[in-house]
Each structure stands twice: as structure tokens, then as C-alpha cells.
Design a protein around this motif. Structure first.
Motif, mmCIF file in Angstrom:
data_model
loop_
_atom_site.group_PDB
_atom_site.id
_atom_site.type_symbol
_atom_site.label_atom_id
_atom_site.label_comp_id
_atom_site.label_asym_id
_atom_site.label_seq_id
_atom_site.Cartn_x
_atom_site.Cartn_y
_atom_site.Cartn_z
ATOM 1 N N CYS A 15 0.827 -1.212 0.000
ATOM 2 C CA CYS A 15 0.000 0.000 0.000
ATOM 3 C C CYS A 15 0.859 1.259 0.000
ATOM 4 C CB CYS A 15 -0.933 -0.001 1.212
ATOM 5 S SG CYS A 15 -2.230 -1.255 1.167
ATOM 6 N N ALA A 16 1.896 1.274 0.841
ATOM 7 C CA ALA A 16 2.779 2.438 0.909
ATOM 8 C C ALA A 16 3.520 2.637 -0.409
ATOM 9 C CB ALA A 16 3.772 2.265 2.057
ATOM 10 N N GLY A 212 11.068 1.996 -8.870
ATOM 11 C CA GLY A 212 11.312 1.226 -7.653
ATOM 12 C C GLY A 212 10.048 0.987 -6.859
ATOM 13 N N CYS A 213 9.188 2.011 -6.780
ATOM 14 C CA CYS A 213 7.919 1.866 -6.058
ATOM 15 C C CYS A 213 7.015 0.856 -6.746
ATOM 16 C CB CYS A 213 7.216 3.218 -5.967
ATOM 17 S SG CYS A 213 8.027 4.421 -4.895
ATOM 18 N N ALA A 214 6.984 0.882 -8.093
ATOM 19 C CA ALA A 214 6.167 -0.068 -8.835
ATOM 20 C C ALA A 214 6.654 -1.497 -8.602
ATOM 21 C CB ALA A 214 6.187 0.273 -10.325
ATOM 22 N N ALA A 215 7.979 -1.700 -8.678
ATOM 23 C CA ALA A 215 8.545 -3.035 -8.476
ATOM 24 C C ALA A 215 8.290 -3.524 -7.048
ATOM 25 C CB ALA A 215 10.037 -3.020 -8.771
ATOM 26 N N LEU A 216 8.512 -2.641 -6.074
ATOM 27 C CA LEU A 216 8.303 -3.019 -4.680
ATOM 28 C C LEU A 216 6.833 -3.317 -4.412
ATOM 29 C CD1 LEU A 216 9.324 -3.378 -1.795
ATOM 30 C CD2 LEU A 216 9.065 -0.906 -1.463
ATOM 31 N N GLY A 217 5.943 -2.496 -4.973
ATOM 32 C CA GLY A 217 4.515 -2.707 -4.757
ATOM 33 C C GLY A 217 4.051 -4.039 -5.313
ATOM 34 N N GLN A 218 4.492 -4.372 -6.543
ATOM 35 C CA GLN A 218 4.109 -5.641 -7.147
ATOM 36 C C GLN A 218 4.680 -6.827 -6.354
ATOM 37 O OE1 GLN A 218 2.164 -6.350 -9.728
ATOM 38 N NE2 GLN A 218 1.735 -4.297 -10.482
ATOM 39 N N TYR A 219 5.936 -6.695 -5.961
ATOM 40 C CA TYR A 219 6.590 -7.781 -5.232
ATOM 41 C C TYR A 219 5.939 -7.987 -3.858
ATOM 42 C CZ TYR A 219 10.264 -10.451 -2.884
ATOM 43 O OH TYR A 219 10.955 -11.407 -2.177
ATOM 44 N N ALA A 220 5.704 -6.887 -3.146
ATOM 45 C CA ALA A 220 5.106 -6.988 -1.811
ATOM 46 C C ALA A 220 3.695 -7.551 -1.880
ATOM 47 C CB ALA A 220 5.105 -5.613 -1.139
ATOM 48 N N LEU A 221 2.935 -7.143 -2.892
ATOM 49 C CA LEU A 221 1.579 -7.656 -3.042
ATOM 50 C C LEU A 221 1.589 -9.160 -3.324
ATOM 51 C CD1 LEU A 221 -1.424 -6.861 -3.125
ATOM 52 C CD2 LEU A 221 -1.167 -6.495 -5.578
ATOM 53 N N ALA A 222 2.508 -9.598 -4.190
ATOM 54 C CA ALA A 222 2.614 -11.028 -4.477
ATOM 55 C C ALA A 222 2.994 -11.813 -3.228
ATOM 56 C CB ALA A 222 3.640 -11.256 -5.587
ATOM 57 N N GLN A 223 3.884 -11.258 -2.427
ATOM 58 C CA GLN A 223 4.290 -11.926 -1.189
ATOM 59 C C GLN A 223 3.135 -11.981 -0.190
ATOM 60 O OE1 GLN A 223 6.878 -13.607 -0.434
ATOM 61 N NE2 GLN A 223 8.365 -13.075 -2.003
ATOM 62 N N ALA A 224 2.339 -10.927 -0.135
ATOM 63 C CA ALA A 224 1.195 -10.910 0.777
ATOM 64 C C ALA A 224 0.225 -12.035 0.443
ATOM 65 C CB ALA A 224 0.494 -9.550 0.713
ATOM 66 N N PHE A 225 -0.079 -12.195 -0.852
ATOM 67 C CA PHE A 225 -0.992 -13.255 -1.264
ATOM 68 C C PHE A 225 -0.351 -14.634 -1.135
ATOM 69 C CE2 PHE A 225 -3.246 -9.753 -3.353
ATOM 70 C CZ PHE A 225 -4.555 -10.078 -2.999
ATOM 71 N N ARG A 226 0.963 -14.660 -1.088
ATOM 72 C CA ARG A 226 1.659 -15.932 -0.901
ATOM 73 C C ARG A 226 1.492 -16.442 0.523
ATOM 74 N NH1 ARG A 226 8.240 -16.379 -0.653
ATOM 75 N NH2 ARG A 226 8.401 -18.582 -0.131
ATOM 76 N N HIS A 227 1.428 -15.529 1.498
ATOM 77 C CA HIS A 227 1.402 -15.924 2.907
ATOM 78 C C HIS A 227 0.000 -16.029 3.495
ATOM 79 C CE1 HIS A 227 5.725 -15.895 3.579
ATOM 80 N NE2 HIS A 227 5.820 -14.721 2.990
ATOM 81 N N ALA A 228 -1.006 -15.478 2.832
ATOM 82 C CA ALA A 228 -2.350 -15.512 3.412
ATOM 83 C C ALA A 228 -3.402 -15.372 2.322
ATOM 84 C CB ALA A 228 -2.521 -14.389 4.447
ATOM 85 N N GLU A 229 -4.627 -15.742 2.648
ATOM 86 C CA GLU A 229 -5.734 -15.616 1.716
ATOM 87 C C GLU A 229 -6.107 -14.150 1.550
ATOM 88 O OE1 GLU A 229 -8.745 -17.938 3.539
ATOM 89 O OE2 GLU A 229 -8.043 -19.835 2.687
#
Length: 293
Positions: A15-16, A212-229
Motif C-alpha cells: 500500500c505504501a 522502484g515503487c512499482a517493483a516493490l509494490g508488485q513484489y510486496a503484493l505477491a508476497q502478501a498473497f503468498r502468505h495468506a488468503e
């Protein structure tokens, strides 16, 4: 740290990052056409991800390429439309309309994935689209190219969401993020060519940060969905709404009316309910069970 806690932290980081991305888009749009900024997003975003790709040479699997291509096709249109909307609309308005993408994705899943939709989800969709009407307020809000771009962005983002549903659990979260830059860079160069210009010196750091923000946002979002529903992390997407709204007020002097805030809250609430409901149904369905009723 539990997987749920990690997922929440990744979601907040996403989100950030996306809030910072939208802020950079608005700043850069004072000197560049939004379509040219899309190229910078893809180019510098890929640059930020290159070390990860070099360290993991087998990360980009070709056997999943067709699905990634379908996601990229809708993603190219969604990115151009989103950047144009962010450059020409109040940030809170663009974001509220963008939040309808999961609603459109739910409808699309019925037609393209054969999913069934029952009355609870239909009610949530009705509530969500009511929220969009509150934001748009037809008849009083002049229809503009920015509003059209925001609607196109929501629709095409929905197709990306449908593609991601097929990718969840079948590909590495890092690959999902990386493909979104690798496959969209070439098409974005072609589309943005008529609008290309040399950025002024003071804009280059903003473009690098934007990537950098775009890459971080996409990566963080993918990781979030990786760890939880999705149902566990979607409520925290309210952080993005708050950050972007505050950025619009504090940095660009935007006036946010109650209609936009109420409509945005209604849309996000409906989206969260859909995520929770889909999670409940997925856990309860068994070979002999009936679908959501």
C-alpha cells in the motif's frame, strides 16, 4: 512471526509503495505525458528487479508464459489507463474507481472461469457499484477523458485479476511480479512512442523512484498473497486509500468531498466482503457440497 502477520506487513508495504507510485506519477506528469511515464515505470521497475532475476536464473518459467501473456495484455491497457487517470483526476477519485476492479473481476470470473455467483455475492456487487455511482454522481459530475481512463483501468485490471487467480499456487510470487515488467516493456515503448520526450534533469530521480515503487509494490503484493488468503489481507488495503487521499490533500491541494470518501468506503467494503465470502466458500466446498447459496 506468523504467516498471517507477515502477510499483513507485506500488504501494508505494498500500500505504501503504490501510494508513493501514484504521488510520483502526479509529480512527473507536470513535465511528461502520462504514457511516457508508463515506459519509465516498466524500464526502471525492471531495472530494480534485475538483480533478483540474475540471482535466480530459472525464475521465469516458460511453461506458464501463456497465462502471463494474457495478464500482460490486459496489464498494458490497465497501466496506461491508470497513469492517465492519476495525472488528470483527483487522486481519491481515481483510486475509488480503481477499487471497483475486483467487482468487475467477480463478474468476469462467471463468464470466463465458469464460476457460479449466488445472491450474497450479487448483493455485494450491487453495493459496490452503488458506491461507484456515489463517487461518479452521474448528471452532476462532468464526464471527462480522465474518468473514462479510470473506468477502463478498472475493467482491464479485472482481467489481470482473473489471470492472477490462475497463477496463484502455480508460479513463484517473484516471477508473477517480474513478468509484469518483462512482458509490458516492449508494447509500452511502441504505444508511448508518439508521446516521447526527454525528461528534464530534475525528473529523472522521480522516474527512478517511480520504477522502484512499482517493483516493490508488485513484489510486496505477491508476497502478501503468498502468505495468506485474500480475505485476511484485503481489509488492510484501506491503508492505500488513506495514504493516497492524504497525499492528494497535502501535496497537491486537492479538495476531497464527502461523496468521494463515502463512495470509496462503500466500494472497498464490498470488495472486502467478496474476498471474505470467496474464502469461506473455498474452505467449505467439498466434492459433494453445493456452491455458494
Amino acid at each position: 512471526m506468523t504467516p498471517a502477520t507477515r502477510a499483513i506487513l507485506w500488504m501494508i508495504l505494498s500500500c505504501a509503495a503504490f501510494a508513493a507510485l501514484w504521488t510520483c506519477i502526479r509529480i512527473a506528469s507536470a513535465d511528461l505525458h502520462p504514457f511516457a511515464i508508463v515506459v519509465a515505470r516498466n524500464l526502471f521497475g525492471l531495472m530494480w528487479l534485475t538483480p533478483m532475476l540474475l540471482a535466480n536464473p530459472g525464475l521465469l518459467r516458460r511453461d506458464r508464459l501463456p497465462i502471463h501473456l494474457r495478464r500482460a495484455a490486459s496489464g498494458v491497457i490497465a497501466t496506461f489507463a491508470t497513469f492517465y487517470a492519476v495525472a488528470h483526476l483527483p487522486l481519491s477519485t481515481a483510486l475509488a474507481i480503481n477499487y471497483t476492479a475486483p467487482l468487475f473481476a467477480t463478474i468476469g470470473a462467471v463468464f470466463f472461469l465458469g464460476e457460479r455467483i449466488a445472491w450474497r455475492r450479487m448483493a455485494a456487487l450491487a453495493v459496490g457499484f452503488t458506491g461507484m455511482l456515489i463517487v461518479l454522481h452521474p448528471g452532476t459530475t462532468p464526464f471527462s477523458a480522465g474518468l473514462l481512463a479510470a473506468l477502463v483501468s478498472a475493467l482491464t485490471t479485472a482481467f489481470s485479476i482473473i489471470a492472477i487467480k490462475k497463477l496463484v499456487g502455480a508460479d513463484d510470487a517473484r516471477a508473477v511480479a517480474a513478468w509484469s515488467f518483462v512482458l509490458t516493456l516492449g508494447p509500452s515503448l511502441v504505444i508511448a512512442a508518439p508521446f516521447a520526450s526527454v525528461p528534464p534533469a530534475h525528473v529523472w530521480p522521480i522516474l527512478v523512484l517511480l520504477g522502484g515503487c512499482a517493483a516493490l509494490g508488485q513484489y510486496a503484493l505477491a508476497q502478501a498473497f503468498r502468505h495468506a488468503e485474500a480475505s485476511a489481507i484485503m481489509p488492510y488495503d484501506f491503508v492505500r486509500f488513506g495514504l493516497i487521499t492524504v497525499a492528494g490533500i497535502a501535496l497537491f491541494g486537492e479538495a476531497v468531498d464527502a461523496r468521494t470518501l463515502i463512495g470509496g468506503a462503500v466500494i472497498v467494503s464490498a470488495t472486502i466482503y467478496l474476498a471474505i465470502r470467496e474464502s469461506v466458500v473455498a474452505r467449505s466446498l467439498k466434492p459433494s457440497a453445493s456452491p455458494d447459496t
